[in-house]
Design a protein around this motif. Structure first.
Motif, PDB file in Angstrom:
ATOM      1  N   GLU A  26       0.819  -1.199   0.000  1.00 51.59           N
ATOM      2  CA  GLU A  26       0.000   0.000   0.000  1.00 51.59           C
ATOM      3  C   GLU A  26       0.860   1.261   0.000  1.00 51.59           C
ATOM      4  OE1 GLU A  26      -3.327  -2.204   2.638  1.00 51.59           O
ATOM      5  OE2 GLU A  26      -2.761  -0.171   3.243  1.00 51.59           O
ATOM      6  N   ALA A  27       1.925   1.213   0.784  1.00 53.70           N
ATOM      7  CA  ALA A  27       2.823   2.373   0.844  1.00 53.70           C
ATOM      8  C   ALA A  27       3.425   2.640  -0.536  1.00 53.70           C
ATOM      9  CB  ALA A  27       3.929   2.133   1.873  1.00 53.70           C
ATOM     10  N   LYS A  28       3.810   1.556  -1.191  1.00 51.29           N
ATOM     11  CA  LYS A  28       4.391   1.674  -2.533  1.00 51.29           C
ATOM     12  C   LYS A  28       3.364   2.259  -3.515  1.00 51.29           C
ATOM     13  CE  LYS A  28       7.314   0.889  -5.881  1.00 51.29           C
ATOM     14  NZ  LYS A  28       8.361   1.897  -6.068  1.00 51.29           N
ATOM     15  N   GLN A  29       2.111   1.775  -3.432  1.00 48.92           N
ATOM     16  CA  GLN A  29       1.029   2.296  -4.296  1.00 48.92           C
ATOM     17  C   GLN A  29       0.850   3.795  -4.079  1.00 48.92           C
ATOM     18  OE1 GLN A  29      -2.439  -0.012  -3.298  1.00 48.92           O
ATOM     19  NE2 GLN A  29      -1.704  -1.857  -4.341  1.00 48.92           N
ATOM     20  N   LEU A  30       0.750   4.190  -2.814  1.00 46.35           N
ATOM     21  CA  LEU A  30       0.519   5.605  -2.501  1.00 46.35           C
ATOM     22  C   LEU A  30       1.683   6.467  -2.970  1.00 46.35           C
ATOM     23  CD1 LEU A  30      -1.172   5.272   0.976  1.00 46.35           C
ATOM     24  CD2 LEU A  30      -2.122   6.446  -1.024  1.00 46.35           C
ATOM     25  N   GLU A  31       2.866   5.937  -2.825  1.00 49.23           N
ATOM     26  CA  GLU A  31       4.053   6.678  -3.255  1.00 49.23           C
ATOM     27  C   GLU A  31       3.989   6.960  -4.760  1.00 49.23           C
ATOM     28  OE1 GLU A  31       7.728   4.542  -2.426  1.00 49.23           O
ATOM     29  OE2 GLU A  31       8.540   5.509  -4.240  1.00 49.23           O
ATOM     30  N   LEU A  32       3.642   5.924  -5.527  1.00 50.09           N
ATOM     31  CA  LEU A  32       3.544   6.096  -6.980  1.00 50.09           C
ATOM     32  C   LEU A  32       2.430   7.082  -7.350  1.00 50.09           C
ATOM     33  CD1 LEU A  32       4.014   2.376  -8.070  1.00 50.09           C
ATOM     34  CD2 LEU A  32       5.442   4.295  -8.817  1.00 50.09           C
ATOM     35  N   LEU A  33       1.309   6.944  -6.692  1.00 47.68           N
ATOM     36  CA  LEU A  33       0.158   7.803  -6.996  1.00 47.68           C
ATOM     37  C   LEU A  33       0.492   9.263  -6.734  1.00 47.68           C
ATOM     38  CD1 LEU A  33      -2.559   5.466  -5.430  1.00 47.68           C
ATOM     39  CD2 LEU A  33      -2.345   6.016  -7.861  1.00 47.68           C
ATOM     40  N   LYS A  34       1.255   9.490  -5.650  1.00 44.42           N
ATOM     41  CA  LYS A  34       1.638  10.874  -5.328  1.00 44.42           C
ATOM     42  C   LYS A  34       2.698  11.389  -6.273  1.00 44.42           C
ATOM     43  CE  LYS A  34      -0.075  10.863  -0.736  1.00 44.42           C
ATOM     44  NZ  LYS A  34       0.125  10.499   0.667  1.00 44.42           N
ATOM     45  N   LYS A  35       3.670  10.558  -6.500  1.00 38.84           N
ATOM     46  CA  LYS A  35       4.771  10.953  -7.370  1.00 38.84           C
ATOM     47  C   LYS A  35       4.263  11.393  -8.744  1.00 38.84           C
ATOM     48  CE  LYS A  35       8.749   8.914  -9.734  1.00 38.84           C
ATOM     49  NZ  LYS A  35       9.369   7.617 -10.047  1.00 38.84           N
ATOM     50  N   PHE A  36       3.301  10.670  -9.259  1.00 38.84           N
ATOM     51  CA  PHE A  36       2.794  10.982 -10.606  1.00 38.84           C
ATOM     52  C   PHE A  36       1.563  11.900 -10.572  1.00 38.84           C
ATOM     53  CE2 PHE A  36       5.251   7.117 -11.496  1.00 38.84           C
ATOM     54  CZ  PHE A  36       5.963   7.528 -12.603  1.00 38.84           C
ATOM     55  N   GLU A  37       1.234  12.379  -9.380  1.00 38.24           N
ATOM     56  CA  GLU A  37       0.096  13.308  -9.222  1.00 38.24           C
ATOM     57  C   GLU A  37      -1.175  12.770  -9.865  1.00 38.24           C
ATOM     58  OE1 GLU A  37       2.111  16.735 -10.954  1.00 38.24           O
ATOM     59  OE2 GLU A  37       2.109  17.626  -8.956  1.00 38.24           O
ATOM     60  N   VAL A  38      -1.461  11.525  -9.549  1.00 40.03           N
ATOM     61  CA  VAL A  38      -2.643  10.860 -10.120  1.00 40.03           C
ATOM     62  C   VAL A  38      -3.922  11.488  -9.584  1.00 40.03           C
ATOM     63  CG1 VAL A  38      -3.951   8.687  -9.970  1.00 40.03           C
ATOM     64  CG2 VAL A  38      -1.532   8.670 -10.657  1.00 40.03           C
ATOM     65  N   ASP A  39      -4.896  11.710 -10.471  1.00 41.67           N
ATOM     66  CA  ASP A  39      -6.190  12.260 -10.060  1.00 41.67           C
ATOM     67  C   ASP A  39      -7.188  11.176  -9.680  1.00 41.67           C
ATOM     68  OD1 ASP A  39      -6.045  15.221 -10.556  1.00 41.67           O
ATOM     69  OD2 ASP A  39      -5.369  14.477 -12.507  1.00 41.67           O
ATOM     70  N   PHE A  40      -7.180  10.099 -10.478  1.00 43.75           N
ATOM     71  CA  PHE A  40      -8.121   9.020 -10.140  1.00 43.75           C
ATOM     72  C   PHE A  40      -7.579   7.687 -10.643  1.00 43.75           C
ATOM     73  CE2 PHE A  40     -10.512   7.970 -14.094  1.00 43.75           C
ATOM     74  CZ  PHE A  40      -9.996   8.951 -14.925  1.00 43.75           C
ATOM     75  N   ILE A  41      -8.145   6.623 -10.066  1.00 44.86           N
ATOM     76  CA  ILE A  41      -7.661   5.262 -10.306  1.00 44.86           C
ATOM     77  C   ILE A  41      -8.803   4.432 -10.887  1.00 44.86           C
ATOM     78  CG2 ILE A  41      -6.736   3.181  -9.176  1.00 44.86           C
ATOM     79  CD1 ILE A  41      -5.977   5.147  -6.802  1.00 44.86           C
ATOM     80  N   VAL A  42      -8.494   3.633 -11.908  1.00 47.84           N
ATOM     81  CA  VAL A  42      -9.497   2.681 -12.386  1.00 47.84           C
ATOM     82  C   VAL A  42      -9.005   1.267 -12.122  1.00 47.84           C
ATOM     83  CG1 VAL A  42     -10.455   4.262 -14.103  1.00 47.84           C
ATOM     84  CG2 VAL A  42      -8.627   2.706 -14.784  1.00 47.84           C
ATOM     85  N   LEU A  43      -9.880   0.462 -11.544  1.00 48.20           N
ATOM     86  CA  LEU A  43      -9.540  -0.922 -11.225  1.00 48.20           C
ATOM     87  C   LEU A  43     -10.072  -1.821 -12.341  1.00 48.20           C
ATOM     88  CD1 LEU A  43     -10.552  -0.944  -7.413  1.00 48.20           C
ATOM     89  CD2 LEU A  43      -8.383  -0.216  -8.458  1.00 48.20           C
ATOM     90  N   ALA A  44      -9.181  -2.136 -13.278  1.00 49.04           N
ATOM     91  CA  ALA A  44      -9.585  -2.900 -14.459  1.00 49.04           C
ATOM     92  C   ALA A  44      -9.496  -4.392 -14.164  1.00 49.04           C
ATOM     93  CB  ALA A  44      -8.721  -2.509 -15.655  1.00 49.04           C
TER      94      ALA A  44
END
Lengths: 283, 283, 283, 283
Positions: free
Chosen positions: C151-169
């Motif tokens: 989870e920490a790794k996921q959040l780190e990536l999401l922040k680093k790339f300034e993600v606005d939203f996530i789609v769970l495909a």
């Protein structure tokens, strides 16, 4: 276990079902699927049957026997397929890629039990997609002046690769009468309207102009008369006044893909018969 | 020409189709419809067959012969119907009139090939509709204290009129276990949701609360477990956030009528079989 | 011309529409789209509005002014978007590829106006697809023992790339509460059933077992309660007793793709608002 | 509270929405619904708005003020309705009863907020239905020789009863040009096909002949050109090769009823506008 699929139609008479089922029963077959339909108006009997044999059999012998014992008596149109025989499907495209992507995606996912010997196009645009999926791509341009030559090239390729049937994945040229007569009920087109509404070119533009509340797509066999061949499958989606032509085209793309792939699958599974310019679809 | 419909299911074995079709062939029958399905997971064979005889036949004799020659051997569950026998359908209602109006309208238009010996209700509200359509109406109130008595009265009427099956046209009482066991797979309910979503009371309220984008209706056979019987037919309609509960109820009414009448027709035409709490629907 | 989209909800009061439309009119704006809805049961007003300015404007200033002049008075929840701002969408996948292929195909065709900074998966299987579409792929395995770390790794990536939203495909892991709380109404899932029917794992197996005549797919925002978040879009397809679980899975794939992409598009176009665990979908 | 509904269309310009909403705001109105659409291709603005006044108002005064203050400036086509005004709907029928039954059933159930001053038919067959629902029935036969006379009689009745709009519930005569010009966009027809496919007589026969896999129904405003008027609503149902013409007619009946009633409701709620032979449908 080895399996065969039988498709027949003939003038309706008493006893056909019993006669045919006995034919397989007497050869130690087990009928695992049977579906039949009678067109009472025209008095025509249609049947599709799948049979498993518990032992090896020879498809050529079986055909001779079926012909002599049954088909001649009832004057049947019939086809007997060995399941292990994989059909060869040629894909014709022009510039639109969505149907091609969809077919190849399904092919790769194992949804379509065919071989695809080649993709043929009158333009070069989609060559890279063919390459990405590792399928030979032939560029056969069609102009006013080279029609005969282009058709000859098409036929040559189809024969060389022993193609069984052709799918027109938004191929924007009219297919020649000769090609149609060499592949009767074996050329499948996707038309981007709810036929017979909006036959011909630019159906989304016509639908927009007419102000319909629903658009459709139609998968059909190609015949000499444009957009008038036997319909295999149709489906629709709702639209409203707020949709632009561009919106219709986008919504239609999803529809085309689904209707086209459903039609192709029915053909591959030998679940279609054509009679009197209509299809019987076995389920 | 006299016609019979046969429904069977049994353990799947080789040769059933040939054996059954020969049975009719040997009696100068002509099979005009055959549809079959194998549940490969459970190994069960299902078949529906319609046969026309060119001469008179005795249905009782035919049943004995079919039982001895075939059904016993294959240990079949089977039913053999003479087409001229019209089913008797009782209609149970409460206060909602839309499904009742719809059924009676179709009945009068000749869409439903049944007799309707009576309409029964736990309320008096719809008596005038029964009168308008010239069908006897029985008011059997159900309260906490008179349940046993009400059930006895229901059963008495059903027997007296030799009812074959019952349709619950938004009948708002739970049907007794005894009634269910006396009419197995012969009580048809319309539930106003897309089961298994929103079983139980007030499904439109639950659908509204959950914020679904589609509502449905389900026609099913009644079993001891509430809203959990074999599903005959379902359909849906789109909704949006802007629809109030009242809108859902209105939209749902149209859906209920259509799904219910489709389910009833399938039953009347003996196109349904129940196995393992699911239906096989022959088309 | 520069364009902004405004989404608001607040307690319903007289004059909101006039007040808001004047706000833009006074700034030489031209409202090109307005849609509003009142939840009369709860007394809540919702509105979506698109406005074009004939001259340059500063989005930060506009936000301050709207807040001070209007939003505070009416105690509004509101968002004001500049159209030129492209959203960043992260795609989470596991092993199923059909939704991923579909999203990337639409992305490439220009249907989805987003950036895709990366694809993340708990498995390596789909890395080659990411590569084919030239999108960075991160393999973040999730096991019983490494959940916090993953989870920490996921959040780190999401922040680093300034993600606005996530789609769970078809991401087959339960998303952590922290992730949900950091992306409220910004995680979009596709569930392969007609929710609330068949929540949880293996919905096609449950649908087969129950014997439904229709299967569905549901696109929804992810909330802490599994499969219970606000529904964005749903659709269905008909099935019959003759469809195996494998058939349902195949048919469902087409449905999942279409419903998922429709939901994602509505989100990208800021046509969704969430209130009370339900969506308002502006059209 | 007294409520008005406003429908407008005009050349698209900046500021229309603010101007109109201010008009109501300045009169202590509360806009409870607003929906707007711009046909960007033609540059036309459309809007539907519902406004509640907290005090009494005079609809005639309001119309004068709206006309002078706004409509003239923007050169608008507009209509302003007081909600308490109930529309008068005449029903024209011939021999088919299903649409008539359906309309009257919904009318009686409170679904259609209209008055029905009379039912008119060129045949006597359905007089008893009119009687059962307590609605005056006028028999106006139409023959080759009495057309002018019959039309005069129709117009006389429509004027005498101050009819607002006419619904053709499977009325099998062509409506005269004069009637159409006296009731522009106020004559609603149900056509039993998916227009523009199968315009004219016997669409189910044509659908059967063409072998389509889907049939439809279309509710539209009547214009001088047969079956070519603005479409209000359409819907479809799936069919197969196994359906006879009689089956299509039966299946189509359900479709006709539903599509017709949806179209009529949209008209009654003033949710339709016609422009360029197409409808804008506000939702």
């Amino acid at each position: 276990m080895p399996k065969v699929t039988l498709l027949i139609n003939c003038k309706d008479k008493s006893g056909i079902i019993a006669t045919v089922t006995n034919f397989f029963h007497n050869r130690k077959g087990n009928i695992i699927y049977i579906d039949q339909y009678v067109d009472t108006e025209k008095g025509i009997f249609f049947m599709r049957l799948e049979n498993e044999f518990s032992t090896e059999y020879d498809i050529a012998d079986l055909r001779v026997e079926f012909d002599e014992e049954i088909a001649e008596t009832y004057n049947m149109n019939w086809k007997l397929f060995a399941e292990e025989r994989i059909l060869k499907m040629a894909v014709f495209v022009s510039k639109y890629d969505h149907c091609l992507y969809d077919i190849l995606g399904r092919f790769k996912a194992g949804e379509l039990n065919v071989e695809i010997p080649f993709i043929l196009s009158n333009h070069k645009d989609l060559a890279s997609i063919a390459r990405a999926f590792d399928i030979p791509f032939y560029h056969v341009p069609v102009t006013k002046d080279n029609k005969a030559e282009a058709e000859a090239k098409q036929l040559e390729l189809l024969k060389k690769f022993e193609v069984d049937f052709i799918v027109l994945a938004r191929y924007m040229q009219i297919v020649s009468d000769q090609l149609i007569s060499e592949f009767p009920n074996n050329i499948i087109n996707i038309h981007h309207s709810f036929l017979p509404a909006f036959a011909g070119a630019k159906p989304y533009h016509s639908a927009y102009k007419r102000g319909v509340k629903i658009i459709g797509a139609t998968c059909h066999y190609v015949t000499a008369e444009l957009d008038a061949g036997p319909i295999i499958e149709q489906d629709i989606t709702r639209i409203s006044h707020s949709h632009s032509i561009k919106d219709l085209i986008l919504k239609g793309r999803d529809l085309e893909k689904i209707v086209f792939s459903r039609g192709i699958k029915l053909h591959i599974q030998r679940k279609t018969m054509v009679f009197n310019n209509k299809t019987i679809i076995f389920t």
